[in-house]
Scaffold this motif. Structure first.
Motif, PDB file in Angstrom:
ATOM      1  N   ILE A 119       0.841  -1.204   0.000  1.00 31.51           N
ATOM      2  CA  ILE A 119       0.000   0.000   0.000  1.00 31.51           C
ATOM      3  C   ILE A 119       0.875   1.252   0.000  1.00 31.51           C
ATOM      4  N   SER A 120       1.954   1.193   0.743  1.00 32.65           N
ATOM      5  CA  SER A 120       2.879   2.327   0.767  1.00 32.65           C
ATOM      6  C   SER A 120       3.397   2.631  -0.639  1.00 32.65           C
ATOM      7  N   LYS A 121       3.696   1.594  -1.375  1.00 29.26           N
ATOM      8  CA  LYS A 121       4.125   1.790  -2.767  1.00 29.26           C
ATOM      9  C   LYS A 121       3.019   2.402  -3.615  1.00 29.26           C
ATOM     10  N   HIS A 122       1.808   1.902  -3.442  1.00 33.68           N
ATOM     11  CA  HIS A 122       0.678   2.456  -4.196  1.00 33.68           C
ATOM     12  C   HIS A 122       0.532   3.944  -3.897  1.00 33.68           C
ATOM     13  N   LEU A 123       0.693   4.284  -2.627  1.00 35.58           N
ATOM     14  CA  LEU A 123       0.544   5.694  -2.248  1.00 35.58           C
ATOM     15  C   LEU A 123       1.657   6.549  -2.859  1.00 35.58           C
ATOM     16  N   THR A 124       2.831   5.974  -2.993  1.00 37.38           N
ATOM     17  CA  THR A 124       3.916   6.686  -3.666  1.00 37.38           C
ATOM     18  C   THR A 124       3.560   6.953  -5.128  1.00 37.38           C
ATOM     19  N   VAL A 125       3.008   5.936  -5.773  1.00 35.45           N
ATOM     20  CA  VAL A 125       2.601   6.101  -7.170  1.00 35.45           C
ATOM     21  C   VAL A 125       1.556   7.206  -7.297  1.00 35.45           C
ATOM     22  N   LEU A 126       0.565   7.167  -6.405  1.00 36.32           N
ATOM     23  CA  LEU A 126      -0.498   8.180  -6.441  1.00 36.32           C
ATOM     24  C   LEU A 126       0.060   9.572  -6.178  1.00 36.32           C
ATOM     25  N   THR A 127       1.030   9.646  -5.274  1.00 34.93           N
ATOM     26  CA  THR A 127       1.650  10.938  -4.961  1.00 34.93           C
ATOM     27  C   THR A 127       2.427  11.469  -6.164  1.00 34.93           C
ATOM     28  N   GLN A 128       3.185  10.587  -6.799  1.00 32.87           N
ATOM     29  CA  GLN A 128       3.974  11.025  -7.949  1.00 32.87           C
ATOM     30  C   GLN A 128       3.102  11.430  -9.128  1.00 32.87           C
ATOM     31  N   ALA A 129       1.911  10.861  -9.167  1.00 32.31           N
ATOM     32  CA  ALA A 129       0.959  11.279 -10.193  1.00 32.31           C
ATOM     33  C   ALA A 129       0.249  12.572  -9.801  1.00 32.31           C
ATOM     34  N   GLY A 130       0.468  13.022  -8.587  1.00 33.31           N
ATOM     35  CA  GLY A 130      -0.177  14.234  -8.109  1.00 33.31           C
ATOM     36  C   GLY A 130      -1.602  14.025  -7.634  1.00 33.31           C
TER      37      GLY A 130
END
Lengths: 122, 122
Positions: free
Chosen positions: A50-61
């Motif tokens: 989930i932490s990785k998913h949140l990183t992806v979402l963050t990098q997508a803005g």
DNA sequence: CCCAAACTTAACCGTTTGGTTGAGCATTTG
DNA sequence: CAAATGCTCAACCAAACGGTTAAGTTTGGG
């Protein structure tokens, strides 16, 4: 290596939206800001995933993350969807969004319509 | 829940839109139906690669393909974007589409689409 | 018929993705 | 300080992705 740099904002947004877990996370954040652990709770995967998913979402803005104490709060950033939405609208026979379909969809997707459940607009 | 079937359709649409080549193909098809070979022409990849992209777009419902003689015509099916668009609108602080951004985007996105590749029919 | 054109399919390859576990870091609590 | 909490990082793995080339299929034409 620096493959991320090549990706346009649009690439990152669509790529982020491809994964159903990430879309579900966004739906959850529609109701409220959440801590990482709480985001992870309903899913059947590890916290690290989930932490990785949140990183992806963050990098997508699509979300932002703010650390307060040892808790990292996740907040929806719906503006990031605008460009993608605009891109899609360029194909629109469907001009604006069909409100009937919208409400039907929300009922199915979220169970309860978010007409009053917006994350306080900052 | 029957939401699962909808979600996998969304999966396919967003996954298809993730790839910039496929988005460019959709933009090209916005102007006219095209044969597979003509779709492939402006890209620096093999015909087989484009053929795969078109399969992905077809399976997402974003285009349809009709074979006439030995030529397979590709046609945009913008309706497939509606569900994805509706999904995105559910996050909308941004109400309708910003028309300024829309036009600016179109100029950038469609400005260099090929126009010498029109099928004779209509 | 036989060849060219227009695609598709198969086999393969390197990279990316999404997941795991376990260690590690920062912060709060006892 | 020590321990627990909250979360990330590193290493690793299987599967999916996007690309290639080569061969195969279908259709049209000399």
């Amino acid at each position: 290596m620096a493959a991320d740099a090549d990706l346009s904002a649009l690439d990152r947004v669509f790529a982020a939206l491809t994964d159903p877990t990430r879309r579900a996370i966004l739906s959850m954040l529609l109701e409220d800001d959440m801590a990482v652990t709480d985001v992870a709770e309903p899913f059947d995967v590890s916290l690290a995933a989930i932490s990785k998913h949140l990183t992806v979402l963050t990098q997508a803005g699509l979300i932002s993350q703010e650390k307060r104490g040892r808790v990292k709060w996740c907040k929806l950033e719906p503006d990031a969807l605008r460009d993608a939405s605009v891109w899609m609208q360029s194909f629109g026979q469907f001009e604006a969004v069909n409100l009937d379909a919208f409400e039907a969809f929300l009922e199915k997707e979220l169970g309860d319509a978010p007409d009053d459940t917006r994350p306080s607009g900052g």
